[in-house]
Write an enzyme that holds these catalytic residues in place. Structure first.
Site, PDB file in Angstrom:
ATOM      1  N   MET A  18      -9.993 -32.672 -61.272  1.00  0.00           N
ATOM      2  CA  MET A  18      -8.751 -32.324 -61.962  1.00  0.00           C
ATOM      3  C   MET A  18      -8.481 -30.837 -61.796  1.00  0.00           C
ATOM      4  SD  MET A  18      -9.096 -34.686 -65.414  1.00  0.00           S
ATOM      5  CE  MET A  18     -10.859 -34.431 -65.652  1.00  0.00           C
ATOM      6  N   GLN A  72     -14.397 -32.250 -53.444  1.00  0.00           N
ATOM      7  CA  GLN A  72     -13.167 -32.909 -52.996  1.00  0.00           C
ATOM      8  C   GLN A  72     -12.352 -31.965 -52.137  1.00  0.00           C
ATOM      9  OE1 GLN A  72      -9.461 -33.887 -55.223  1.00  0.00           O
ATOM     10  NE2 GLN A  72     -10.029 -36.013 -54.827  1.00  0.00           N
ATOM     11  N   CYS A 120      -3.224 -37.228 -54.605  1.00  0.00           N
ATOM     12  CA  CYS A 120      -2.494 -36.256 -55.409  1.00  0.00           C
ATOM     13  C   CYS A 120      -1.021 -36.236 -54.994  1.00  0.00           C
ATOM     14  CB  CYS A 120      -3.095 -34.868 -55.262  1.00  0.00           C
ATOM     15  SG  CYS A 120      -2.269 -33.607 -56.257  1.00  0.00           S
ATOM     16  N   LYS A 132     -10.488 -40.947 -52.019  1.00  0.00           N
ATOM     17  CA  LYS A 132      -9.798 -41.251 -53.277  1.00  0.00           C
ATOM     18  C   LYS A 132      -8.321 -41.425 -52.950  1.00  0.00           C
ATOM     19  CE  LYS A 132      -9.372 -39.783 -58.106  1.00  0.00           C
ATOM     20  NZ  LYS A 132      -7.924 -39.804 -58.298  1.00  0.00           N
ATOM     21  N   HIS A 188      -7.058 -44.925 -57.529  1.00  0.00           N
ATOM     22  CA  HIS A 188      -6.235 -44.705 -58.715  1.00  0.00           C
ATOM     23  C   HIS A 188      -5.243 -45.856 -58.763  1.00  0.00           C
ATOM     24  CE1 HIS A 188      -3.922 -41.624 -61.367  1.00  0.00           C
ATOM     25  NE2 HIS A 188      -3.695 -42.867 -61.760  1.00  0.00           N
ATOM     26  N   ASN A 192      -9.929 -45.717 -60.886  1.00  0.00           N
ATOM     27  CA  ASN A 192      -9.516 -44.554 -61.654  1.00  0.00           C
ATOM     28  C   ASN A 192      -8.138 -44.853 -62.244  1.00  0.00           C
ATOM     29  OD1 ASN A 192      -7.999 -41.453 -60.790  1.00  0.00           O
ATOM     30  ND2 ASN A 192      -9.286 -41.764 -62.574  1.00  0.00           N
ATOM     31  N   GLY A 193      -7.876 -44.299 -63.436  1.00  0.00           N
ATOM     32  CA  GLY A 193      -6.552 -44.429 -64.026  1.00  0.00           C
ATOM     33  C   GLY A 193      -6.556 -45.168 -65.347  1.00  0.00           C
ATOM     34  N   GLY A 241     -10.752 -39.765 -66.028  1.00  0.00           N
ATOM     35  CA  GLY A 241     -10.022 -38.532 -65.799  1.00  0.00           C
ATOM     36  C   GLY A 241      -9.787 -37.748 -67.064  1.00  0.00           C
ATOM     37  N   ARG A 242      -8.541 -37.737 -67.540  1.00  0.00           N
ATOM     38  CA  ARG A 242      -8.165 -36.863 -68.654  1.00  0.00           C
ATOM     39  C   ARG A 242      -8.985 -37.105 -69.909  1.00  0.00           C
ATOM     40  NH1 ARG A 242      -2.250 -38.560 -68.816  1.00  0.00           N
ATOM     41  NH2 ARG A 242      -3.125 -40.283 -67.605  1.00  0.00           N
TER      42      ARG A 242
END
Length: 338
Positions: free
Chosen positions: A20, A72, A102, A141, A173, A213-214, A241-242
């Site tokens: 991130m 990454q 991204c 990713k 994701h 992911n997600g 993630g977050r």
């Protein structure tokens, strides 16, 4: 590197923390490592041109305590990506990951990130060159698709093309990325999650490592995705993630049990233990001329939802950036918990 890391158990990537931007720097990763010995941690995305032409130690240095940790990379030029992997080899990362997910304007203008979902042949050329220079696994990713692509068609074709190029590990994701019309923040929230598609990818490519992911908010959600159901196969791993940033305790404390088997993880520290274990690291950083807030900004969510959490955040937010702020400031914040 500890025995757990040296074993093969972590390689399933059952739990990992997403790369991130502006968040998962080396201080954040050290903090997260105290909560999980086994979770794979990822650097912020670093562009290949930055590594080739920029200040390499500043971009690549990390603490040995962070292992297992992945670098990454962002880029779309096979030669530059290969050079970046070659340059990074002496740093001893456990994995090299290529960002194909991204959606920010900056990565679009550089023709990398999610825009690469439109050109799997180019991605295959990139990872082929990267693998030739790497002494650790190269992973990808990605999103399930971008814009008006049919994700049911594009995702399996994308995976198949890269698998033929030697990629065996995908972190997906489970949302589309809309390259026009949505901000990066909106791209993390508005496109609907499609978990069933990711499960189908694991069923279609059982020999590959497929991680999701997600939208994963806590360990209970992660465990559910790692468990087979009547209508789905189990995934190999879950990337958080977050939630790992805003509520790291819920995301990482206890994560090591999800590996099962031996060796069993050591006794799990609690949140206050984590704060005390951060103090030597903080003092070392300050002794090198660093500032307290550079570390404590990553710790604000540690007591999320618990009594005293507001006082903890208030003291650190108001005082950690002041001259002379040190470990005592952290202890003052901790005292707000009662």
């Amino acid at each position: 590197m500890n025995d757990i890391v040296k074993s093969n158990t972590y390689k399933s990537h059952r739990v990992s923390v997403a790369p991130m931007m502006d968040w998962t720097d080396r201080h954040c990763r050290y903090f997260h490592r105290l909560m999980s010995q086994r979770a794979m941690l990822y650097t912020e995305m670093v562009t290949a041109p930055a590594i080739v032409h920029g200040p390499k130690p500043r971009l690549l240095d990390f603490s040995a305590a962070e292992h297992p940790v992945a670098l990454q990379l962002g880029g779309s030029d096979p030669d530059e990506l290969a050079a970046a992997v070659r340059i990074a080899r002496p740093w001893g990362y456990d994995e090299i990951n290529l960002n194909c997910g991204c959606p920010s304007d900056r990565v679009q203008s550089g023709c990398f990130g999610a825009v690469l979902m439109k050109d799997p042949a180019l991605v295959a050329a990139c990872v082929t060159r990267m693998q030739a220079e790497a002494d650790v696994p190269v992973t990808v990713k990605c999103r399930i698709g971008v814009d008006d692509q049919n994700e049911e068609e594009i995702l399996p074709a994308f995976i198949e093309t890269l698998a033929e190029a030697g990629i065996t590990h995908f972190i997906i994701h489970a949302r589309k990325a809309w390259l026009q019309g949505l901000s990066p923040k909106e791209n993390r929230e508005i496109p609907p999650l499609n978990y069933p598609l990711v499960h189908r990818m694991k069923a279609q490519f059982p020999e590959l490592t497929i991680c999701l992911n997600g939208g994963v908010a806590d360990l209970a959600s992660a465990e559910a995705l790692l468990t087979p159901g009547a209508d789905r196969v189990a995934l190999d791993g879950v990337m958080i993630g977050r939630a790992a940033y805003h509520d790291p305790g819920a995301a990482l404390l206890g994560a090591d049990r999800l590996w099962g088997g031996d060796p069993q993880p050591a006794q799990q520290p609690d949140r206050q233990d984590i704060v005390h274990r951060m103090l030597p690291y903080i003092e070392a950083h300050l002794a090198e001329g660093g500032r307290l807030h550079q570390i404590t900004r990553h710790m604000l969510g540690l007591f999320h939802g618990l009594p005293g959490a507001r006082g903890w955040r208030r003291v650190l937010s108001e005082k950690a950036s002041r001259d002379g702020a040190n470990g005592d400031t952290v202890l003052e914040a901790l005292a707000q918990l009662g």
